[in-house]
Design an enzyme around this catalytic site. Sequence first.
Site, PDB file in Angstrom:
ATOM      1  N   HIS A   1     -27.934   7.390 -34.199  1.00 42.39           N
ATOM      2  CA  HIS A   1     -28.191   8.841 -34.149  1.00 42.39           C
ATOM      3  C   HIS A   1     -28.787   9.364 -35.455  1.00 42.39           C
ATOM      4  CE1 HIS A   1     -28.139  12.740 -32.382  1.00 42.39           C
ATOM      5  NE2 HIS A   1     -27.230  13.226 -33.197  1.00 42.39           N
TER       6      HIS A   1
ATOM      7  N   ASP B   1     -28.564   9.949 -27.193  1.00 39.72           N
ATOM      8  CA  ASP B   1     -28.770  11.264 -26.575  1.00 39.72           C
ATOM      9  C   ASP B   1     -30.161  11.387 -25.965  1.00 39.72           C
ATOM     10  OD1 ASP B   1     -29.444  11.131 -29.388  1.00 39.72           O
ATOM     11  OD2 ASP B   1     -29.955  13.252 -29.300  1.00 39.72           O
ATOM     12  N   HIS B   2     -31.154  10.688 -26.521  1.00 39.97           N
ATOM     13  CA  HIS B   2     -32.519  10.791 -25.994  1.00 39.97           C
ATOM     14  C   HIS B   2     -32.672  10.092 -24.644  1.00 39.97           C
ATOM     15  CE1 HIS B   2     -35.276  12.563 -29.129  1.00 39.97           C
ATOM     16  NE2 HIS B   2     -34.117  12.540 -29.759  1.00 39.97           N
TER      17      HIS B   2
ATOM     18  N   HIS C   1     -22.987   6.342 -30.859  1.00 42.77           N
ATOM     19  CA  HIS C   1     -24.200   7.142 -31.080  1.00 42.77           C
ATOM     20  C   HIS C   1     -23.773   8.603 -31.011  1.00 42.77           C
ATOM     21  CE1 HIS C   1     -28.688   7.622 -31.016  1.00 42.77           C
ATOM     22  NE2 HIS C   1     -28.333   8.821 -30.565  1.00 42.77           N
TER      23      HIS C   1
ATOM     24  N   ASP D   1     -32.084   3.503 -32.720  1.00 43.33           N
ATOM     25  CA  ASP D   1     -33.051   4.610 -32.672  1.00 43.33           C
ATOM     26  C   ASP D   1     -34.501   4.130 -32.722  1.00 43.33           C
ATOM     27  OD1 ASP D   1     -31.386   7.357 -32.991  1.00 43.33           O
ATOM     28  OD2 ASP D   1     -30.391   5.738 -34.078  1.00 43.33           O
TER      29      ASP D   1
END
EC number: 3.1.-.-
Length: 382
Positions: A187, A84-85, A156, A8
């Site tokens: 995450h 996810d980003h 993640h 992250d």
Amino acid sequence: MQLLHISDTHLGKRQYNLESREKDVYDTFTQLIDIAINEHVKAVIHTGDLFDVNNPPNRAKLHAIKELKRLKDHNIPFICIAGDHDSPKRKEEIYPQRILEEFNLIKILQKIDNRVKLENVEVYGISHISNVSVNDLKEQLSKVKPETRKSILMLHQGIRTYLPYQGAWQIELSDLPKGFSLYAVGHLHSRRKDYLDGGALIEIAGSPDIMREEEIEDYQKSKKGATLIDMSGDLPSINYINVNIRDQLVLDINVDKIEQSIESVIQKLKENVKNDKKPILHIELEGTVPIRKDVLMTKLQALRDYVEHYRIYKNNIVSIKEENLKTKLKTTYSSLNDIIADYLKGIGYTDEETKIIIDIINEEDEKKVEELLKKFAGVEDK
């Protein structure tokens, strides 16, 4: 054999639209690469959200390339999954990590059948899968069977134990495939570790910088950085290595005595901030006397020499009138009729008029309502 687990990093994130915060994120990533080189790790594993978005700014891509080249020069592979980003939002798009992989700077693991062998350790990984495809995620997890006990699974995903909110998690601990000695998870932005039956370790590296104000409390307890993983024993052992980041604080300012309160905040900043970088300040407003916004903003300018940025995080101002009303509502009234009666009397209605109005409100029979209205108007039938 030692590995460095990071996650992250959100390269390209521009928190509060500040250029200084974007640079902070790049500086933090540089520190992580320094740690990997100085610790002579066998590899770096990154569990998602290398970039803040799927189409990161050129500066973010350039910084990633420069730092990953340093790793490559030291023969340290960088193994990652997407989060996810930085996952594509459209089918025709690709992961930005694929560009880095094309130049042999990283190895991205997208599906569970992808794996990397590091001496006697197997590293598996699956890039982020969204809620709408959760059945596919569980199916992939159910099929994987590591060939050796010294194996790592990179994920993640939201895990219910750590993110027990509707829509925030995709899997439970029971969905994790058996046989791995380490589950390296991204995450979640705060550091966590848990041991499962048999001694397997779930290790959440967290974000290396403060990405949201909700992370401040945990940062003050556990700091942020990377996790050094030793895979030489029968079971993995870990050691946290912290990075030096810009402080962020949440402090109260009481508007009833605003000059004194601001001076107190300045003193706390002087005492608590040991970093060369000016902190980010999140302000919780307290007090009982409302203050005009322009007056408040003018007063807060006294903080500018001591912080990089300040913002109103929460407004907890409750006027005495509002507080008294809340107290009265809780302690005085036993019914809605009492509240209505108190209001009507407060604006000048007599006891008799108040009683008639309440009777009109509560009466369901139209004929009786008509009679009450005539009585209130003083035109009763003779």
